[in-house]
Design a protein around this motif. Structure first.
Motif, PDB file in Angstrom:
ATOM      1  N   GLN A 237       0.811  -1.210   0.000  1.00  0.00           N
ATOM      2  CA  GLN A 237       0.000   0.000   0.000  1.00  0.00           C
ATOM      3  C   GLN A 237       0.850   1.268   0.000  1.00  0.00           C
ATOM      4  OE1 GLN A 237      -2.825  -0.165   3.192  1.00  0.00           O
ATOM      5  NE2 GLN A 237      -3.674  -2.141   2.541  1.00  0.00           N
ATOM      6  N   GLU A 238       2.115   1.112  -0.336  1.00  0.00           N
ATOM      7  CA  GLU A 238       2.966   2.283  -0.463  1.00  0.00           C
ATOM      8  C   GLU A 238       2.689   2.978  -1.795  1.00  0.00           C
ATOM      9  OE1 GLU A 238       4.817   3.374   1.925  1.00  0.00           O
ATOM     10  OE2 GLU A 238       4.349   1.663   3.217  1.00  0.00           O
ATOM     11  N   GLU A 239       3.237   4.174  -1.916  1.00  0.00           N
ATOM     12  CA  GLU A 239       2.985   4.971  -3.123  1.00  0.00           C
ATOM     13  C   GLU A 239       3.510   4.281  -4.374  1.00  0.00           C
ATOM     14  OE1 GLU A 239       4.655   9.146  -4.895  1.00  0.00           O
ATOM     15  OE2 GLU A 239       4.037   9.114  -2.789  1.00  0.00           O
ATOM     16  N   LYS A 244       2.401   1.203  -9.428  1.00  0.00           N
ATOM     17  CA  LYS A 244       2.613   0.098 -10.362  1.00  0.00           C
ATOM     18  C   LYS A 244       1.338  -0.710 -10.596  1.00  0.00           C
ATOM     19  CE  LYS A 244       7.496  -0.530  -9.187  1.00  0.00           C
ATOM     20  NZ  LYS A 244       8.504  -1.449  -8.598  1.00  0.00           N
ATOM     21  N   SER A 245       0.474  -0.756  -9.610  1.00  0.00           N
ATOM     22  CA  SER A 245      -0.726  -1.595  -9.712  1.00  0.00           C
ATOM     23  C   SER A 245      -1.979  -0.795 -10.008  1.00  0.00           C
ATOM     24  CB  SER A 245      -0.907  -2.371  -8.408  1.00  0.00           C
ATOM     25  OG  SER A 245      -1.073  -1.478  -7.308  1.00  0.00           O
ATOM     26  N   GLN A 246      -1.855   0.329 -10.693  1.00  0.00           N
ATOM     27  CA  GLN A 246      -3.044   1.122 -11.032  1.00  0.00           C
ATOM     28  C   GLN A 246      -4.026   0.327 -11.889  1.00  0.00           C
ATOM     29  OE1 GLN A 246      -2.771   5.270 -12.258  1.00  0.00           O
ATOM     30  NE2 GLN A 246      -0.668   5.354 -11.526  1.00  0.00           N
ATOM     31  N   TYR A 269     -11.663   2.844  -5.984  1.00  0.00           N
ATOM     32  CA  TYR A 269     -11.090   4.021  -6.659  1.00  0.00           C
ATOM     33  C   TYR A 269     -10.535   5.023  -5.645  1.00  0.00           C
ATOM     34  CZ  TYR A 269     -12.698   2.950 -11.419  1.00  0.00           C
ATOM     35  OH  TYR A 269     -12.865   2.403 -12.662  1.00  0.00           O
ATOM     36  N   LYS A 270     -11.319   5.336  -4.631  1.00  0.00           N
ATOM     37  CA  LYS A 270     -10.887   6.341  -3.662  1.00  0.00           C
ATOM     38  C   LYS A 270      -9.682   5.862  -2.862  1.00  0.00           C
ATOM     39  CE  LYS A 270     -15.276   8.762  -3.101  1.00  0.00           C
ATOM     40  NZ  LYS A 270     -16.337   9.175  -2.163  1.00  0.00           N
ATOM     41  N   PHE A 271      -9.658   4.556  -2.564  1.00  0.00           N
ATOM     42  CA  PHE A 271      -8.527   4.015  -1.816  1.00  0.00           C
ATOM     43  C   PHE A 271      -7.222   4.245  -2.583  1.00  0.00           C
ATOM     44  CE2 PHE A 271      -5.574   0.547  -0.925  1.00  0.00           C
ATOM     45  CZ  PHE A 271      -5.498   0.600   0.455  1.00  0.00           C
ATOM     46  N   ALA A 272      -7.258   3.977  -3.891  1.00  0.00           N
ATOM     47  CA  ALA A 272      -6.044   4.151  -4.691  1.00  0.00           C
ATOM     48  C   ALA A 272      -5.714   5.626  -4.900  1.00  0.00           C
ATOM     49  CB  ALA A 272      -6.205   3.455  -6.039  1.00  0.00           C
ATOM     50  N   LEU A 273      -6.728   6.444  -5.175  1.00  0.00           N
ATOM     51  CA  LEU A 273      -6.478   7.857  -5.483  1.00  0.00           C
ATOM     52  C   LEU A 273      -6.000   8.630  -4.258  1.00  0.00           C
ATOM     53  CD1 LEU A 273      -9.507   8.572  -7.824  1.00  0.00           C
ATOM     54  CD2 LEU A 273      -7.124   8.297  -8.471  1.00  0.00           C
ATOM     55  N   ASP A 274      -6.459   8.222  -3.087  1.00  0.00           N
ATOM     56  CA  ASP A 274      -6.019   8.917  -1.874  1.00  0.00           C
ATOM     57  C   ASP A 274      -4.547   8.662  -1.567  1.00  0.00           C
ATOM     58  OD1 ASP A 274      -8.499   9.940  -1.585  1.00  0.00           O
ATOM     59  OD2 ASP A 274      -9.177   8.442  -0.117  1.00  0.00           O
ATOM     60  N   ARG A 275      -4.003   7.570  -2.084  1.00  0.00           N
ATOM     61  CA  ARG A 275      -2.618   7.219  -1.769  1.00  0.00           C
ATOM     62  C   ARG A 275      -1.652   7.493  -2.908  1.00  0.00           C
ATOM     63  NH1 ARG A 275      -6.076   4.632   1.089  1.00  0.00           N
ATOM     64  NH2 ARG A 275      -5.584   3.838   3.179  1.00  0.00           N
ATOM     65  N   LEU A 276      -2.180   8.002  -4.003  1.00  0.00           N
ATOM     66  CA  LEU A 276      -1.331   8.320  -5.144  1.00  0.00           C
ATOM     67  C   LEU A 276      -1.188   9.826  -5.291  1.00  0.00           C
ATOM     68  CD1 LEU A 276      -2.317   5.921  -8.070  1.00  0.00           C
ATOM     69  CD2 LEU A 276      -0.111   6.099  -6.963  1.00  0.00           C
ATOM     70  N   PRO A 277      -0.016  10.307  -5.696  1.00  0.00           N
ATOM     71  CA  PRO A 277       0.098  11.744  -6.012  1.00  0.00           C
ATOM     72  C   PRO A 277      -0.725  12.086  -7.245  1.00  0.00           C
ATOM     73  CG  PRO A 277       2.101  10.578  -6.627  1.00  0.00           C
ATOM     74  CD  PRO A 277       1.267   9.598  -5.865  1.00  0.00           C
TER      75      PRO A 277
END
Length: 731
Positions: A237-239, A244-246, A269-277
């Motif tokens: 769950q790191e950036e 890499k797993s988008q 979607y929100k889980f991934a977007l909140d942790r990505l720049p």
């Protein structure tokens, strides 16, 4: 020329016999030389056959001897022996070739193909087994080996071959071939195990997606979710892992959408977007935007669009961090989101983050033009804190930080000082506001700072402070006419005429005044407004002793006319308010007042006569200085005055003084024989003095012309009378 003309087609008429393109092609084919075909050799008996085979073998051996590494020669030799039914000899040739090039794929494939054509399955299997043992990384040999076993119906054997192949961890295509074979024979559990081994061998997002999609097609949605979860755990769950797993997150969300689990998809979607720049999640945001447009509500769509615009601004700022227009748009976007989103703490934090990042982009140079846009970031930031968040302490700190950052020794921004002072006034802290403006004037005095400080004190009715500020302003810049005029306006407002006149007197005595005409005009208007007409005349006379400009003469004359008219209106009981009501068309009826009409007319005529004398003085002065254009300007103003207030006789007198324009010739400077045309103005009084004879001649010519015109009119009248008499006699 002759050779070129000889090649031209002179007769362009159509030929009598037309030839088609088809006919041309046929004729070309007929005239083409036929290639010689190799003669066919027929073998009649065994002796000839042995002779033929011996000759061919000798030819092949000769070629191989010369070029031992010629793979094509070896394959031709082996295939020829097989075509003659000599399989032991063919195998011998191929084995000799493998001794020369044991890693040649072409030799192995030709060897196995020869055995398969002869239906020697056991030999072919042995060859494939030797080949994959020697060349385990050549996928083509493995594919043919597996294909052979499957074509023979030996599924278990094909599976064993795949297992041997998979032990070498080939690429994903090999694994996909293994899985497809298991699916063809409905061995779905085996295919699942192969997928598990595949993701262990190649842990890429698309492998997890393929496996999950396979399980979804088997209606095992829970198992597909477990597979996606397995992929998320593998990447973490790191950036970097989420980046890499988008595609994995996007595929997971799309699967949930297909099964109408919209809340699950939104959470993914929100889980991934909140942790990505924001700058690295463009594709994922695009997918999320499309999802919200299809299945979301209005708030969800707005938040999605908001996120997309954030990414766009971040991308622009990554290329040019000092693009202040983009920072303004970004901050405005966050402020609108804060207002529409319920004014949450998260929204405030976002806005503050944008402003802090923006004000950190300090211009690199100390040129004011580079700071003009930047300083508005501080102003907008402070206004946001004051108006939206009501955080007065933070707003005050923002103002102080912005002022500390500006290099006041090189330049300053009066807007920043003034807005800070207005902020303190809104907080009912007048002492702090005065301190801010006083510091600004002491540190970097500017005209706008003086005006703003004086305006503040005027609103507070602190007139003594205003006088002190005007004195400071004049001490700082004694050549600024605006400062002197504003000072006198203040004294006039306070009805201290003596102080106002003293200030005017000091102003006109300043040697380095930038626009002294404004001071004189303001002083004269002041005396006129106070109805001190004698003082105004003295001022005009003093001004004329300094300069005899035509505008001064015209203004003096108009003043005399207006002064006479004002005195007449006062005697008639007419005030300025009455004139304004007449212009507006709302005149109130008043009681009649006894008016001395003779005094009114005398005052008006006296003012007009004084104006004429001023015009005459000015005309004589300009004539003495030979200023023709200025004389014309003065005469035009005089004529306009006479047209409005004078009579026909005075107007005609002025018109006779107007010049006439004539065209003349003169030599060009520096050119002895060059002449140029120019227009000159000739005044009547100049002609009288300079050339009285020509003037008299012109006057006599004009009288003669008038006499001729009168004589012609009389003759026309006589002819008309005679014509009427003849008509009467005929009747």
């Amino acid at each position: 020329m002759s050779g070129r003309e000889g090649g031209r087609v002179k007769n362009r008429a159509p030929a009598a016999i037309q030839i088609t393109a088809e006919q041309l092609l046929r004729e070309a084919a007929d005239f083409q030389e036929k290639s010689f075909a190799k003669p066919k050799q027929r073998v009649e008996d065994l002796e000839e056959l042995h002779e033929y085979r011996g000759r061919k073998r000798q030819e092949f051996e000769e070629v191989i001897r010369r070029t031992r590494s010629n793979i094509q020669a070896w394959t031709k030799y082996g295939n020829w022996e097989a075509s003659q039914g000599e399989f032991p000899r063919s195998r011998s040739v191929f084995e000799r070739a493998l001794d020369v090039e044991p890693t040649s794929i072409k030799i192995w494939l030709s060897y196995t193909e020869m055995e398969l054509k002869a239906r020697n399955i056991a030999h072919a299997r042995n060859l494939f087994d030797r080949a994959v043992t020697l060349l385990p990384r050549i996928d083509q040999i493995w594919y043919k080996y597996v294909y052979l076993e499957e074509m023979l119906g030996n599924v278990a054997g094909a599976r064993q071959v795949f297992e041997r192949w998979m032990s070498w961890e080939p690429d994903e295509k090999a694994w996909s071939a293994y899985i497809k074979m298991e699916v063809r024979y409905n061995e779905l559990d085996r295919a699942t195990k192969v997928y598990e081994r595949l993701v262990n061998c190649h842990p890429e997002p698309k492998m997890f997606v393929k496996w999950a999609k396979f399980e979804e097609e088997r209606n095992r949605v829970d198992r597909a979710r477990e597979i996606f979860t397995m992929g998320f755990e593998f990447y973490g769950q790191e950036e970097e892992g989420i980046d890499k797993s988008q595609s994995l997150y996007s595929a997971f969300a799309k699967m949930e959408v297909r099964h109408k689990e919209y809340d699950r998809a939104r959470v993914i979607y929100k889980f991934a977007l909140d942790r990505l720049p924001r700058s690295r999640s463009t594709q994922l945001y695009s997918a999320y935007t499309n999802f919200e447009k299809q299945f979301g509500d209005r708030s969800g769509i707005e938040s999605t669009v908001l996120g997309k615009r954030r990414i766009q601004y971040e991308e622009e700022l990554s290329h040019e961090s000092r693009n202040y227009d983009t920072w303004f748009d970004y901050a405005r976007l966050e402020e609108d989101a804060y207002r529409s989103g319920g004014r949450t703490e998260e929204g405030v934090a976002r806005v503050r983050e944008v402003y802090e990042r923006a004000v950190a982009q300090v211009p690199p140079s100390e040129e004011k033009r580079h700071w003009r846009r930047y300083i508005f970031m501080w102003l907008n930031y402070s206004l946001f804190e004051e108006i939206e968040t009501k955080d007065v302490v933070r707003a005050r700190e923002i103002y102080k930080a912005g002022l500390k950052l500006v290099p006041h020794k090189q330049f300053t921004f009066a807007k920043l000082w003034v807005q800070f002072a207005e902020f303190e006034v809104r907080q009912l802290d007048l002492a702090a506001a005065r301190k801010v403006l006083g510091t600004a004037i002491g540190l970097c005095p500017k005209e706008k700072l003086f005006k703003s400080y004086i305006e503040l004190e005027l609103k507070l009715r602190e007139f003594d402070r205003c006088r002190m500020l005007y004195q400071k302003w004049i001490e700082y810049d004694s050549s600024n006419a605006t400062a002197w005029i504003k000072f006198t306006e203040l004294e006039g407002l306070l009805q201290d005429d003596e102080r106002a006149r003293a200030i005017y007197e000091m102003a006109v005595e300043q040697p380095s005044m930038d626009m002294p005409e404004l001071i004189w005009k303001s002083w004269i208007d002041y005396e006129y407004g106070e109805e001190e007409y004698d003082r105004a005349r003295e001022l005009y006379e003093r001004l004329l002793r300094r300069t005899s400009h035509v505008k001064v003469w015209v203004s003096f004359a108009q003043f005399e006319a207006n002064a006479g008219k004002a005195i007449a209106d006062r005697l008639a009981g007419i005030e300025e308010e009455d004139h304004e009501e007449e212009e507006d068309g709302e005149k109130e009826e008043k009681e009649p007042v006894d008016v001395d009409q003779e005094a009114v007319d005398a005052a008006r005529s006296d003012g007009l006569e004084k104006a004429r004398k001023v015009f005459q003085r000015g005309y004589d002065d300009l004539k003495k200085k030979s200023l023709k254009e200025e004389r014309v300007v003065l005469l035009e103003a005089w004529k306009a005055l006479e047209a409005v207030q004078g009579d026909a006789e005075s107007l005609a007198k002025v018109e006779t003084m107007m010049p006439r324009v004539v065209k003349k010739m003169r030599k060009v400077d520096g050119e002895g024989s060059m002449m140029e045309e120019y227009y000159d103005m000739i005044f009547a009084d100049d002609e009288t003095v300079n050339n009285p004879a020509s003037l008299k001649f012109l006057a006599l010519a004009q009288q003669w012309k008038q006499a001729q015109a009168a004589k012609g009119d009389e003759e026309e009248e006589e002819e008309e009378d005679s014509d009427e008499d003849e008509e009467d006699e005929e009747v």
